[in-house]
Design an enzyme around this catalytic site. Structure first.
Site, mmCIF file in Angstrom:
data_model
loop_
_atom_site.group_PDB
_atom_site.id
_atom_site.type_symbol
_atom_site.label_atom_id
_atom_site.label_comp_id
_atom_site.label_asym_id
_atom_site.label_seq_id
_atom_site.Cartn_x
_atom_site.Cartn_y
_atom_site.Cartn_z
ATOM 1 N N ASP A 39 38.160 40.520 43.513
ATOM 2 C CA ASP A 39 37.427 41.034 44.788
ATOM 3 C C ASP A 39 36.844 42.176 44.685
ATOM 4 O O ASP A 39 37.294 43.427 44.380
ATOM 5 C CB ASP A 39 38.362 40.990 45.785
ATOM 6 C CG ASP A 39 39.140 40.191 46.049
ATOM 7 O OD1 ASP A 39 39.261 39.003 45.260
ATOM 8 O OD2 ASP A 39 40.158 40.084 47.117
ATOM 9 N N GLN A 55 39.296 44.763 42.821
ATOM 10 C CA GLN A 55 40.454 44.531 42.073
ATOM 11 C C GLN A 55 40.238 44.199 40.752
ATOM 12 O O GLN A 55 39.635 43.549 40.191
ATOM 13 C CB GLN A 55 40.713 43.124 42.717
ATOM 14 C CG GLN A 55 41.417 42.936 44.329
ATOM 15 C CD GLN A 55 42.487 43.825 44.608
ATOM 16 O OE1 GLN A 55 43.543 43.044 44.435
ATOM 17 N NE2 GLN A 55 42.589 45.054 45.064
ATOM 18 N N TRP A 63 44.621 38.104 36.008
ATOM 19 C CA TRP A 63 45.107 38.847 37.249
ATOM 20 C C TRP A 63 46.395 39.613 37.175
ATOM 21 O O TRP A 63 47.241 38.906 36.421
ATOM 22 C CB TRP A 63 45.217 37.944 38.238
ATOM 23 C CG TRP A 63 45.222 38.360 39.719
ATOM 24 C CD1 TRP A 63 44.583 38.828 40.706
ATOM 25 C CD2 TRP A 63 46.458 38.531 40.410
ATOM 26 N NE1 TRP A 63 45.010 39.221 41.672
ATOM 27 C CE2 TRP A 63 46.272 39.090 41.635
ATOM 28 C CE3 TRP A 63 47.921 38.461 39.991
ATOM 29 C CZ2 TRP A 63 47.544 39.344 42.477
ATOM 30 C CZ3 TRP A 63 48.980 38.472 40.786
ATOM 31 C CH2 TRP A 63 48.780 39.262 42.056
ATOM 32 N N ARG A 166 46.736 40.981 54.942
ATOM 33 C CA ARG A 166 46.073 41.809 54.060
ATOM 34 C C ARG A 166 44.402 41.779 54.271
ATOM 35 O O ARG A 166 43.963 41.394 55.381
ATOM 36 C CB ARG A 166 46.406 41.253 52.892
ATOM 37 C CG ARG A 166 45.899 39.813 52.251
ATOM 38 C CD ARG A 166 46.213 39.199 51.070
ATOM 39 N NE ARG A 166 45.910 38.070 50.718
ATOM 40 C CZ ARG A 166 46.609 37.029 50.927
ATOM 41 N NH1 ARG A 166 47.842 37.038 51.070
ATOM 42 N NH2 ARG A 166 46.101 35.861 50.595
ATOM 43 N N ASP A 167 44.058 42.478 53.383
ATOM 44 C CA ASP A 167 42.586 42.573 53.252
ATOM 45 C C ASP A 167 41.857 43.392 54.403
ATOM 46 O O ASP A 167 40.884 42.735 54.932
ATOM 47 C CB ASP A 167 41.757 41.097 52.899
ATOM 48 C CG ASP A 167 42.345 40.618 51.634
ATOM 49 O OD1 ASP A 167 42.965 41.347 50.997
ATOM 50 O OD2 ASP A 167 42.366 39.518 51.508
ATOM 51 N N GLU A 221 41.072 34.938 53.626
ATOM 52 C CA GLU A 221 41.347 36.227 52.760
ATOM 53 C C GLU A 221 39.918 37.039 53.341
ATOM 54 O O GLU A 221 38.988 36.394 53.596
ATOM 55 C CB GLU A 221 41.380 35.872 51.494
ATOM 56 C CG GLU A 221 42.689 35.044 51.044
ATOM 57 C CD GLU A 221 43.023 35.094 49.651
ATOM 58 O OE1 GLU A 221 43.874 35.153 49.206
ATOM 59 O OE2 GLU A 221 42.041 34.858 48.763
ATOM 60 N N TRP A 321 39.016 30.770 42.508
ATOM 61 C CA TRP A 321 40.509 30.751 42.018
ATOM 62 C C TRP A 321 40.815 29.847 41.290
ATOM 63 O O TRP A 321 41.940 29.579 40.334
ATOM 64 C CB TRP A 321 41.089 31.080 43.219
ATOM 65 C CG TRP A 321 41.266 32.780 43.446
ATOM 66 C CD1 TRP A 321 41.131 33.298 44.453
ATOM 67 C CD2 TRP A 321 42.061 33.745 42.581
ATOM 68 N NE1 TRP A 321 41.125 34.499 44.706
ATOM 69 C CE2 TRP A 321 41.599 35.012 43.293
ATOM 70 C CE3 TRP A 321 42.311 33.723 41.121
ATOM 71 C CZ2 TRP A 321 42.105 36.213 42.887
ATOM 72 C CZ3 TRP A 321 42.691 35.090 40.981
ATOM 73 C CH2 TRP A 321 42.467 36.237 41.597
HETATM 74 C C1 FRU Z 1 41.439 37.281 47.271
HETATM 75 C C2 FRU Z 1 42.677 37.948 46.998
HETATM 76 C C3 FRU Z 1 43.155 38.931 48.426
HETATM 77 C C4 FRU Z 1 43.990 39.857 47.845
HETATM 78 C C5 FRU Z 1 43.583 40.036 46.280
HETATM 79 C C6 FRU Z 1 44.523 40.209 45.387
HETATM 80 O O1 FRU Z 1 40.864 36.950 46.127
HETATM 81 O O2 FRU Z 1 43.885 37.026 47.022
HETATM 82 O O3 FRU Z 1 43.359 38.296 49.304
HETATM 83 O O4 FRU Z 1 43.786 41.241 48.420
HETATM 84 O O5 FRU Z 1 42.615 38.992 46.044
HETATM 85 O O6 FRU Z 1 44.158 40.484 44.080
#
Ligand code: FRU
Length: 516
Positions: A39, A55, A63, A166-167, A221, A321
């Site tokens: 992200d 990220q 990841w 989150r986010d 998200e 994803w």
């Molecule tokens: C979205 C996500 C977010 C999270 C991040 C983790 O792609 O899953 O919700 O903060 O990636 O990398």
């Protein structure tokens, strides 16, 4: 003390072995030099530069070790990578979030003359932390224009004891209810956007909750909420709530939907015409929801803060994803989308998002490749993509009696493999077919066909296609409909062709330009 990129949180190394050479690296799309990204985070304009945090796994190309990588640009197209900005540590991964310029020094992290940049991010607590398994919102601040960051000692600042909170996207609200900070964040598995307010970025009070609504099959998200003047009329401001979701998007897997409505500083109310009621079976017809992109590779899209002149610019992660960790690139893996200028325009009586790609300022003049040419059931070769450059195809076509108009892209002369972007005049749909686009075998779910409804304007299809090594982004009808996909063509696949079938179409104008 600024956080150190070398913090000990190394858990994963590289990705799958035996990756092919680095031939797919895009020219106009940001990639990390040697590592993984997902992200976009903390998008902010500050003192003449756009900052793109993201990220990032500083130690590998899958990841893991989630930290905020960092790049800057003055034109949103050419980016310079910097050292990791906010690193994970033994207690937390640093998940997605946003950055504000604290102009009033409300947080006390800066001074009145030198406001701090404040990052609001999600702490995803690890096993070693007393909060293990939960996600809460935390702060970091920078006094040197975003180059080095210090985590706030009293983190987290907003903790609901939830595993999926989150986010945070934070913005300054000025309006009927006053002037204060507003945070939108998700309770991901409840498909809810939670709104909070704060005067100092440190203490937060719950305002309201939105959702579930429309596409709510899985996790919500990376939300965003921003105002835009409809058709540029300052007295007619509407608010756009962006909600990314994974999986369950219209093309499968990850994607971004939006709602248009009103926000009074407390509650977001979606316009009734944006809401799709569930059918008798409880399912929502995804094709009736509002999508940022109808393709498979535009996710976690959020907007920049602090951009002058109320310009609203979004960037998404150009990925899904479903297969993100398997993309056949090395040493880097995954890219951002092009930046998109977004505005609200009235479409069939309702305000809708219009998105236009940000391209380099000095795109060379292509000269006109075709003007007023009738094509009857046949093909025309277009200019080949130039190695090391992206290709921009812009066309205005009257489908006339034709059934389909195909752009066969990223093909090799004499080869059948191609990425095919078609306008299906019978169905009124734009279709992107990557089933035979080259390397699709790296993941079972990659080979796919995506489509979006497109209404012609005065009988004309207007399309802008950006092709950049491993992606095709199509903006139809001046940005009303967007369809974006990754593709991994076979080596040397640079040719493009226009094919008309089932009748005669008129190409009013078509240009092909090399862009780098
Ligand atoms: C979205 C996500 C977010 C999270 C991040 C983790 O792609 O899953 O919700 O903060 O990636 O990398």
């Amino acid at each position: 003390m600024p956080t150190s990129p070398a913090s000990a949180c190394r858990e994963t190394e590289g990705g799958p072995a035996a990756l092919p050479a680095d031939g797919y690296r895009p020219v106009l799309h940001y990639t990390a030099n040697k590592t993984w990204l997902n992200d976009p985070n903390g998008l902010v304009w500050h003192q003449g530069r756009y900052h793109l945090y993201y990220q990032n796994n500083p130690f590998g190309n899958v990841w893991g070790n989630m930290s905020w990588g960092h790049a800057t640009s003055t034109d949103l197209v050419h980016w310079t990578e910097h050292p990791v900005a906010i690193a994970c540590d033994e207690d937390e991964d640093v998940f997605s979030g946003s950055i504000v310029v604290d102009h009033g020094n409300t947080s006390g992290f800066g001074t009145a003359d030198q406001p701090a940049l404040v990052a609001v991010y999600t702490s995803a607590f690890k096993q070693r932390s007393p909060r293990a398994g939960t996600q809460a919102q935390s702060l970091a601040f920078s006094s040197d224009g975003g180059m080095s960051w210090t985590k706030y000692a009293d983190n987290p600042v907003l903790d609901r004891g939830s595993a999926d909170f989150r986010d945070p996207k934070v913005f300054r609200y000025h309006g009927v209810s006053g002037s204060y900070w507003v945070m939108v964040a998700v309770e991901a598995r409840h498909q809810q956007v939670l709104l909070y307010r704060s005067d100092d970025l440190k203490s937060w009070e719950h305002l309201s909750t939105f959702g579930p609504a429309n596409a709510a099959g899985a996790e919500w998200e990376c939300p965003d909420l921003f105002p835009l003047a409809v058709d540029g009329v300052p007295e007619n401001v509407k608010w756009v709530l962006v909600v990314n979701l994974n999986p369950g998007a219209v093309a499968g897997g990850s994607g971004g939907q939006y709602f248009v409505g009103d926000f009074d500083g407390v509650e977001f109310i979606a316009d009734p015409d944006c809401l799709v009621p569930a059918g008798a079976d409880g399912d929502v017809d995804l094709t009736r929801c509002l999508w940022l992109d109808w393709g498979r590779d535009y996710y976690a899209a959020v907007s920049f803060s602090n951009v002058p002149e109320d310009r609203r610019i979004m960037i998404g992660w150009m990925n899904n994803w479903d297969y993100a960790n398997s993309l056949p690139t090395s040493p880097w893996r995954a890219s951002m989308s092009l930046a998109r200028d977004v505005v609200l325009e009235t479409v069939s009586g309702a305000p809708r998002l219009i998105q236009r790609p940000v391209l380099p300022a000095n795109v060379p003049d292509p000269g006109t490749v075709m003007r007023d040419v009738d094509i009857h059931d046949s093909s025309r070769r277009l200019a080949e993509a130039v190695p090391g450059a992206a290709q921009l195809i812009e066309a205005e076509i009257l489908p006339g009696t034709a059934r389909t108009i195909d752009f066969r892209l990223l093909s090799a002369p004499g080869a059948t493999a191609a990425t095919v972007l078609s306008f299906d005049a019978v169905e009124g749909r734009l279709v992107l077919d990557r089933r035979d686009s080259g390397n699709t075998a790296f993941h079972d779910s990659f080979a796919s066909v995506e489509s979006a409804p497109v209404e012609l304007d005065d009988g004309a299809l207007r399309i802008r296609i950006v092709i950049d090594q491993c992606s095709v982004e199509a903006f139809a009808q001046d940005g009303r409909v967007v369809l974006s996909d990754l593709v991994f063509p076979l080596p040397g696949s640079r040719s493009a062709e226009l094919h008309v079938a089932g009748g005669t179409a008129t190409v009013r104008k078509l240009t092909v330009t090399s862009v780098s």
